[in-house]
Write an enzyme that holds these catalytic residues in place. Sequence first.
Site, PDB file in Angstrom:
ATOM      1  N   TYR A   8       0.806  -1.224   0.000  1.00 10.14           N
ATOM      2  CA  TYR A   8       0.000   0.000   0.000  1.00 10.14           C
ATOM      3  C   TYR A   8       0.838   1.273   0.000  1.00 10.14           C
ATOM      4  CZ  TYR A   8       1.209  -0.738   4.870  1.00 10.14           C
ATOM      5  OH  TYR A   8       1.906  -0.970   6.023  1.00 10.14           O
ATOM      6  N   GLY A   9       2.161   1.145  -0.020  1.00 12.42           N
ATOM      7  CA  GLY A   9       3.015   2.324   0.081  1.00 12.42           C
ATOM      8  C   GLY A   9       4.125   2.318  -0.945  1.00 12.42           C
ATOM      9  N   THR A  10       5.370   2.297  -0.471  1.00 10.47           N
ATOM     10  CA  THR A  10       6.528   2.452  -1.352  1.00 10.47           C
ATOM     11  C   THR A  10       6.799   1.238  -2.224  1.00 10.47           C
ATOM     12  OG1 THR A  10       8.130   1.667   0.291  1.00 10.47           O
ATOM     13  CG2 THR A  10       7.609   4.053   0.279  1.00 10.47           C
ATOM     14  N   LEU A  11       6.075   0.138  -2.031  1.00 14.00           N
ATOM     15  CA  LEU A  11       6.235  -1.044  -2.880  1.00 14.00           C
ATOM     16  C   LEU A  11       5.252  -1.063  -4.045  1.00 14.00           C
ATOM     17  CD1 LEU A  11       6.827  -3.644  -0.050  1.00 14.00           C
ATOM     18  CD2 LEU A  11       8.470  -3.042  -1.845  1.00 14.00           C
ATOM     19  N   GLU A  79      10.999  -4.132   5.980  1.00 11.57           N
ATOM     20  CA  GLU A  79      10.088  -3.637   7.020  1.00 11.57           C
ATOM     21  C   GLU A  79      10.661  -3.807   8.424  1.00 11.57           C
ATOM     22  OE1 GLU A  79       7.963  -1.875   5.837  1.00 11.57           O
ATOM     23  OE2 GLU A  79       7.255  -2.695   3.944  1.00 11.57           O
TER      24      GLU A  79
END
Length: 135
Positions: A8-11, A79
């Site tokens: 949901y973010g930088t990936l 993470e």
Amino acid sequence: MKHPFFVYGTLRPGEHNHDLFLRGRTASEEPGRMRGIVLYEGPGYPYAVEEPGGVVSGEIVAALPSAYDELLAVLDQLEEYAPGDPRNLYERVVRDVTRGDGTTVGRAWVYVAAPAVAARLRAGGKLIEGGDWHA
């Protein structure tokens, strides 16, 4: 079980970690949504926090079978997640996920804020309205 990942973010495609960590390791990537979480702003990336009624937009990423174990290890390292470590900022959990069109995919791994981080965000963090970090 070898679940897909919900990112949901930088990936997500177009974000800086997508090509660094996912390129060459995925069999498919498609838009998806996950219920029961919300997003809070972080320092250059979002945090997902478990919250009934929340909905987050992201991508459902299925690893190539030959790359699954490597991808799981790489994402855990990104993470800074270690199973059972009380210093974790994130926890890796399995939750239901649907495609962008609403059809059910099943279960997927997702990294959510660890309990202490989630409590701090709920108390004073900035909620990302609409649950889409790209927006």
